[in-house]
Design a protein around this motif. Structure first.
Motif, PDB file in Angstrom:
ATOM      1  N   GLN A  63      11.887   3.468  -4.475  1.00  0.00           N
ATOM      2  CA  GLN A  63      11.674   4.672  -3.661  1.00  0.00           C
ATOM      3  C   GLN A  63      10.992   5.787  -4.453  1.00  0.00           C
ATOM      4  O   GLN A  63      10.151   6.511  -3.922  1.00  0.00           O
ATOM      5  N   LEU A  64      11.359   5.912  -5.728  1.00  0.00           N
ATOM      6  CA  LEU A  64      10.708   6.947  -6.546  1.00  0.00           C
ATOM      7  C   LEU A  64       9.235   6.619  -6.751  1.00  0.00           C
ATOM      8  O   LEU A  64       8.378   7.507  -6.761  1.00  0.00           O
ATOM      9  N   LEU A  65       8.913   5.335  -6.901  1.00  0.00           N
ATOM     10  CA  LEU A  65       7.507   4.951  -7.069  1.00  0.00           C
ATOM     11  C   LEU A  65       6.719   5.192  -5.794  1.00  0.00           C
ATOM     12  O   LEU A  65       5.552   5.584  -5.833  1.00  0.00           O
ATOM     13  N   VAL A  66       7.344   4.975  -4.667  1.00  0.00           N
ATOM     14  CA  VAL A  66       6.677   5.237  -3.387  1.00  0.00           C
ATOM     15  C   VAL A  66       6.313   6.718  -3.297  1.00  0.00           C
ATOM     16  O   VAL A  66       5.198   7.087  -2.947  1.00  0.00           O
ATOM     17  N   CYS A  67       7.264   7.594  -3.669  1.00  0.00           N
ATOM     18  CA  CYS A  67       6.968   9.044  -3.657  1.00  0.00           C
ATOM     19  C   CYS A  67       5.852   9.374  -4.616  1.00  0.00           C
ATOM     20  O   CYS A  67       5.080  10.286  -4.382  1.00  0.00           O
ATOM     21  N   GLU A  68       5.829   8.678  -5.730  1.00  0.00           N
ATOM     22  CA  GLU A  68       4.901   9.101  -6.768  1.00  0.00           C
ATOM     23  C   GLU A  68       3.456   8.825  -6.393  1.00  0.00           C
ATOM     24  O   GLU A  68       2.634   9.709  -6.374  1.00  0.00           O
ATOM     25  N   PHE A  69       3.149   7.576  -6.104  1.00  0.00           N
ATOM     26  CA  PHE A  69       1.733   7.331  -5.835  1.00  0.00           C
ATOM     27  C   PHE A  69       1.436   6.100  -5.012  1.00  0.00           C
ATOM     28  O   PHE A  69       0.317   5.895  -4.595  1.00  0.00           O
ATOM     29  N   ASP A  70       2.418   5.265  -4.768  1.00  0.00           N
ATOM     30  CA  ASP A  70       2.078   3.981  -4.202  1.00  0.00           C
ATOM     31  C   ASP A  70       2.326   3.915  -2.707  1.00  0.00           C
ATOM     32  O   ASP A  70       3.331   3.392  -2.255  1.00  0.00           O
ATOM     33  N   ALA A  71       1.386   4.447  -1.985  1.00  0.00           N
ATOM     34  CA  ALA A  71       1.544   4.478  -0.542  1.00  0.00           C
ATOM     35  C   ALA A  71       1.684   3.065   0.022  1.00  0.00           C
ATOM     36  O   ALA A  71       2.324   2.862   1.042  1.00  0.00           O
TER      37      ALA A  71
END
Ligand SMILES: [Zn+2]
Ligand SMILES: [Zn+2]
Length: 344
Positions: A63-71
């Motif tokens: 979930q943190l990676l999704v927020c960061e940049f990985d749409a």
């Protein structure tokens, strides 16, 4: 007889556990990448991995990676969230992730090979931990791997000093707080309900904070800086502004107010607060085990052989101390030192 354990850290920071599973970096020989947490020094070539490997991580890290940049991360079929403590079979290699206490989502990694060899990677970890991986061979983080990296105060004391500093400085104007992810959210938890001024952050930071809330962190409201409310608070001159990843830098020339940087860096063993100038401070608020904690962690894993991570920290000293103090065979990971140590 000396057993050659198939563990290594490549210069890119990629940790290899056996011949199929790698962690925190890309290497084309390994079909699997485990992502222990989202800090930049563990994110080497993530984009390439996304295209070529199967990715395993905790749900919180995803979930943190999704927020960061990985749409596109939620729509990929090669990204697998793993439940903490559950074992998965990957072509005969058994993978288990346990919490490492370093930040939301961070894990230790244990792999059992088809031959029954138990290999592990600590990831970045905090000490003490409730559960520790038990392995034959371990790659351990070396961030505080040097004997002078000893903390003479507890993390709770450091947190209290941070709060006191904020209380003292807010009277003199706005406070700008900069920190890595994880540490910033901890700061927010500390400040929540303890300060009577608005806390401002970027839209992205607010999104990230929501992930922490979803996972049980009690964090109060943050006001988005680019809203009418946010601008109004800035004008009022009484606020705390947070800077996470991608949020730029606090102003260098402050007319009023203070800057506080929260970092893993300890300038003194006995005091978490550093005064850089009369309006600029640092607080050592890190979620890494210190030197003694690192040794205790190694002992708790029951590893018979240890590789210290030479891409992140004091690997040479740590390997030496593990040999001397614990009597466990150890070497630093970089090939640069392999000859000196007589091991490859
Ligand atoms: Zn980290
Ligand atoms: Zn790290």
């Amino acid at each position: 007889m000396k057993i050659a354990y198939p563990i290594e850290v490549y210069p890119s920071g990629t940790v290899a556990l056996g011949d199929r599973i790698s962690c925190d970096g890309f290497h084309r020989d390994y079909p699997v990448r485990v992502q222990t947490h989202v800090h930049d020094d563990h994110m080497d070539n993530f984009e390439t991995s996304k295209g070529l490997q199967n990715l395993f991580m905790s749900e919180a890290t995803r979930q943190l990676l999704v927020c960061e940049f990985d749409a596109d991360l939620p729509y990929r079929d090669n990204v697998y969230p793993v439940r903490i403590g559950e074992t998965q079979d990957l072509d005969g290699h058994k993978l288990t992730l346990l919490h490492s206490g370093h930040m939301l989502g961070s894990v230790q990694v244990a792999v059992e090979t088809p031959l029954g060899m138990r290999l592990g990677y600590s990831g970045d970890f905090r000490w003490p931990l409730e559960q520790v991986i038990e392995v034959d061979a371990l790659v351990v983080d070396s961030t505080y791997g040097s004997p002078d990296r000893k903390r003479e105060y507890t993390l709770a004391e450091a947190e209290e000093r941070f709060l006191t500093l904020v209380h003292n400085r807010i009277m003199r104007g706005p406070i700008h707080v900069k920190a890595h992810r994880g540490t910033l959210q901890r700061a927010l938890s500390i400040l929540s309900g303890q300060v009577n001024c608005p806390i401002l952050g970027s839209a992205r930071l607010c999104e990230e904070v929501q992930v922490y809330r979803n996972h049980g962190y009690t964090i109060g409201d943050i006001c988005r800086i680019n809203t009418e409310d946010g601008r109004w608070h800035v004008k009022s001159g009484r606020f705390i502004r947070l800077y996470g990843k991608g949020d730029g830098e606090p102003p260098i020339q402050l007319l009023r107010g203070s800057t506080i940087t929260l970092s893993a860096y300890m300038s003194r063993q006995d005091d978490p607060v550093m005064e850089y100038s009369d309006c600029s401070f640092g607080v050592a608020l890190s979620n890494h085990a210190d030197f003694e904690g690192t040794l205790e962690y190694v002992r708790a894993t029951k590893a018979k052989h240890v590789v210290t991570d030479n891409t992140r920290g004091h690997a040479v000293e740590l390997a030496r101390e593990i040999q001397h103090r614990l009597g466990i065979s150890a070497r630093p990971s970089s090939t640069q030192y392999s000859r000196e140590w007589g091991l490859s």
